[in-house]
Design a protein around this motif. Structure first.
Motif, PDB file in Angstrom:
ATOM      1  N   VAL A 181       0.842  -1.195   0.000  1.00  0.00           N
ATOM      2  CA  VAL A 181       0.000   0.000   0.000  1.00  0.00           C
ATOM      3  C   VAL A 181       0.881   1.251   0.000  1.00  0.00           C
ATOM      4  CG1 VAL A 181      -0.201   0.138   2.521  1.00  0.00           C
ATOM      5  CG2 VAL A 181      -2.024   1.055   1.098  1.00  0.00           C
ATOM      6  N   MET A 182       0.365   2.326  -0.576  1.00  0.00           N
ATOM      7  CA  MET A 182       1.061   3.607  -0.594  1.00  0.00           C
ATOM      8  C   MET A 182       0.440   4.501   0.482  1.00  0.00           C
ATOM      9  SD  MET A 182       3.340   5.531  -2.227  1.00  0.00           S
ATOM     10  CE  MET A 182       3.486   4.851  -3.867  1.00  0.00           C
ATOM     11  N   TRP A 183       1.249   4.929   1.432  1.00  0.00           N
ATOM     12  CA  TRP A 183       0.801   5.850   2.479  1.00  0.00           C
ATOM     13  C   TRP A 183       1.198   7.266   2.079  1.00  0.00           C
ATOM     14  CZ3 TRP A 183      -2.370   3.381   5.430  1.00  0.00           C
ATOM     15  CH2 TRP A 183      -2.140   2.053   5.778  1.00  0.00           C
ATOM     16  N   THR A 184       0.401   8.232   2.471  1.00  0.00           N
ATOM     17  CA  THR A 184       0.738   9.634   2.268  1.00  0.00           C
ATOM     18  C   THR A 184       0.921  10.257   3.645  1.00  0.00           C
ATOM     19  OG1 THR A 184      -0.521   9.725   0.216  1.00  0.00           O
ATOM     20  CG2 THR A 184       0.016  11.828   1.251  1.00  0.00           C
ATOM     21  N   PHE A 185       2.159  10.574   3.970  1.00  0.00           N
ATOM     22  CA  PHE A 185       2.507  11.108   5.278  1.00  0.00           C
ATOM     23  C   PHE A 185       2.515  12.630   5.257  1.00  0.00           C
ATOM     24  CE2 PHE A 185       5.340   7.154   5.944  1.00  0.00           C
ATOM     25  CZ  PHE A 185       4.261   6.418   6.389  1.00  0.00           C
ATOM     26  N   THR A 186       2.245  13.222   6.411  1.00  0.00           N
ATOM     27  CA  THR A 186       2.281  14.669   6.600  1.00  0.00           C
ATOM     28  C   THR A 186       3.171  14.954   7.797  1.00  0.00           C
ATOM     29  OG1 THR A 186       0.021  14.854   5.758  1.00  0.00           O
ATOM     30  CG2 THR A 186       0.884  16.746   6.979  1.00  0.00           C
ATOM     31  N   GLY A 187       3.973  16.023   7.691  1.00  0.00           N
ATOM     32  CA  GLY A 187       4.855  16.386   8.793  1.00  0.00           C
ATOM     33  C   GLY A 187       5.263  17.849   8.731  1.00  0.00           C
ATOM     34  N   ILE A 188       5.968  18.288   9.764  1.00  0.00           N
ATOM     35  CA  ILE A 188       6.461  19.659   9.862  1.00  0.00           C
ATOM     36  C   ILE A 188       7.974  19.631   9.746  1.00  0.00           C
ATOM     37  CG2 ILE A 188       6.617  21.739  11.287  1.00  0.00           C
ATOM     38  CD1 ILE A 188       4.074  20.722  12.747  1.00  0.00           C
ATOM     39  N   TYR A 189       8.500  20.379   8.764  1.00  0.00           N
ATOM     40  CA  TYR A 189       9.949  20.466   8.548  1.00  0.00           C
ATOM     41  C   TYR A 189      10.568  21.352   9.613  1.00  0.00           C
ATOM     42  CZ  TYR A 189      14.346  21.868   6.343  1.00  0.00           C
ATOM     43  OH  TYR A 189      15.672  22.138   6.083  1.00  0.00           O
ATOM     44  N   LYS A 190      11.616  20.817  10.275  1.00  0.00           N
ATOM     45  CA  LYS A 190      12.284  21.527  11.364  1.00  0.00           C
ATOM     46  C   LYS A 190      13.802  21.514  11.191  1.00  0.00           C
ATOM     47  CE  LYS A 190      10.919  20.247  15.374  1.00  0.00           C
ATOM     48  NZ  LYS A 190      10.469  19.432  16.493  1.00  0.00           N
ATOM     49  N   SER A 191      14.305  21.992  10.082  1.00  0.00           N
ATOM     50  CA  SER A 191      15.731  22.149   9.786  1.00  0.00           C
ATOM     51  C   SER A 191      16.486  20.837   9.596  1.00  0.00           C
ATOM     52  CB  SER A 191      16.452  22.986  10.839  1.00  0.00           C
ATOM     53  OG  SER A 191      15.908  24.278  10.889  1.00  0.00           O
ATOM     54  N   ASN A 192      16.502  19.965  10.591  1.00  0.00           N
ATOM     55  CA  ASN A 192      17.217  18.698  10.451  1.00  0.00           C
ATOM     56  C   ASN A 192      16.336  17.492  10.769  1.00  0.00           C
ATOM     57  OD1 ASN A 192      17.046  18.905  13.199  1.00  0.00           O
ATOM     58  ND2 ASN A 192      19.238  18.884  13.578  1.00  0.00           N
ATOM     59  N   SER A 193      15.048  17.754  10.977  1.00  0.00           N
ATOM     60  CA  SER A 193      14.108  16.669  11.242  1.00  0.00           C
ATOM     61  C   SER A 193      12.724  17.063  10.741  1.00  0.00           C
ATOM     62  CB  SER A 193      14.051  16.343  12.745  1.00  0.00           C
ATOM     63  OG  SER A 193      13.499  17.433  13.463  1.00  0.00           O
ATOM     64  N   VAL A 194      11.836  16.076  10.701  1.00  0.00           N
ATOM     65  CA  VAL A 194      10.442  16.293  10.328  1.00  0.00           C
ATOM     66  C   VAL A 194       9.593  15.677  11.431  1.00  0.00           C
ATOM     67  CG1 VAL A 194       8.636  15.742   8.648  1.00  0.00           C
ATOM     68  CG2 VAL A 194      10.942  16.278   7.854  1.00  0.00           C
ATOM     69  N   THR A 195       8.700  16.473  12.006  1.00  0.00           N
ATOM     70  CA  THR A 195       7.795  15.973  13.036  1.00  0.00           C
ATOM     71  C   THR A 195       6.564  15.397  12.343  1.00  0.00           C
ATOM     72  OG1 THR A 195       8.560  17.615  14.617  1.00  0.00           O
ATOM     73  CG2 THR A 195       6.469  16.553  15.101  1.00  0.00           C
ATOM     74  N   TYR A 196       6.359  14.101  12.536  1.00  0.00           N
ATOM     75  CA  TYR A 196       5.275  13.355  11.894  1.00  0.00           C
ATOM     76  C   TYR A 196       3.922  13.789  12.448  1.00  0.00           C
ATOM     77  CZ  TYR A 196       2.456   9.229  10.746  1.00  0.00           C
ATOM     78  OH  TYR A 196       1.487   8.379  10.299  1.00  0.00           O
ATOM     79  N   LEU A 197       2.980  14.075  11.544  1.00  0.00           N
ATOM     80  CA  LEU A 197       1.625  14.463  11.934  1.00  0.00           C
ATOM     81  C   LEU A 197       0.579  13.411  11.617  1.00  0.00           C
ATOM     82  CD1 LEU A 197       1.561  18.202  10.787  1.00  0.00           C
ATOM     83  CD2 LEU A 197       1.916  17.299  13.092  1.00  0.00           C
ATOM     84  N   GLY A 198       0.924  12.438  10.785  1.00  0.00           N
ATOM     85  CA  GLY A 198      -0.028  11.376  10.480  1.00  0.00           C
ATOM     86  C   GLY A 198       0.000  10.967   9.035  1.00  0.00           C
ATOM     87  N   GLY A 199      -0.809   9.954   8.726  1.00  0.00           N
ATOM     88  CA  GLY A 199      -0.943   9.479   7.357  1.00  0.00           C
ATOM     89  C   GLY A 199      -0.721   7.998   7.197  1.00  0.00           C
ATOM     90  N   GLY A 200      -0.114   7.357   8.173  1.00  0.00           N
ATOM     91  CA  GLY A 200       0.122   5.916   8.110  1.00  0.00           C
ATOM     92  C   GLY A 200      -0.971   5.165   8.829  1.00  0.00           C
ATOM     93  N   ILE A 201      -0.714   3.910   9.085  1.00  0.00           N
ATOM     94  CA  ILE A 201      -1.700   3.064   9.749  1.00  0.00           C
ATOM     95  C   ILE A 201      -1.492   3.042  11.261  1.00  0.00           C
ATOM     96  CG2 ILE A 201      -0.376   0.934   9.560  1.00  0.00           C
ATOM     97  CD1 ILE A 201      -3.084  -0.414   8.778  1.00  0.00           C
TER      98      ILE A 201
END
Length: 104
Positions: A37-57
């Motif tokens: 399955v193809m998941w579409t993830f959403t997150g917040i870019y923070k310079s050297n990391s991305v904070t995950y907001l959702g989109g997976g199972i």
């Protein structure tokens, strides 16, 4: 180069050719070989990391998890041509205003 907080900046190139900025809300696809399955993830870019907001199972259990920018780039590129890349959705301030006005 370092950001305002002293963290090393890892550049994140978006589909439109621009670079993501601190606080951009981004979206990318990630193919899951195990579940086919193809998941579409959403997150917040923070310079050297991305904070995950959702989109997976994960049913919300992964929200707030920080992923390395390199990991996000790898996930976004390990797809068919139509699903590659990272897109900017909005900036955090816009998202916060939207959430604030839900159900008003």
């Amino acid at each position: 180069m370092k950001d305002f907080y002293g963290a090393e900046i890892v550049e994140l190139k978006l589909k439109d050719g621009t670079l993501a900025k601190l606080g951009d809300v981004i979206r990318w696809n990630c193919y899951d070989n195990d579940d086919n399955v193809m998941w579409t993830f959403t997150g917040i870019y923070k310079s050297n990391s991305v904070t995950y907001l959702g989109g997976g199972i994960d049913f919300g259990m992964g929200i707030g998890h920080n992923k390395n920018v390199e990991e996000v780039i790898d996930e976004s590129e390990n797809n068919d041509a139509w699903a590659k890349g990272i897109e900017k959705v909005c900036v955090v301030a816009e998202m916060a205003r939207y959430i604030q006005n839900v159900n008003k």
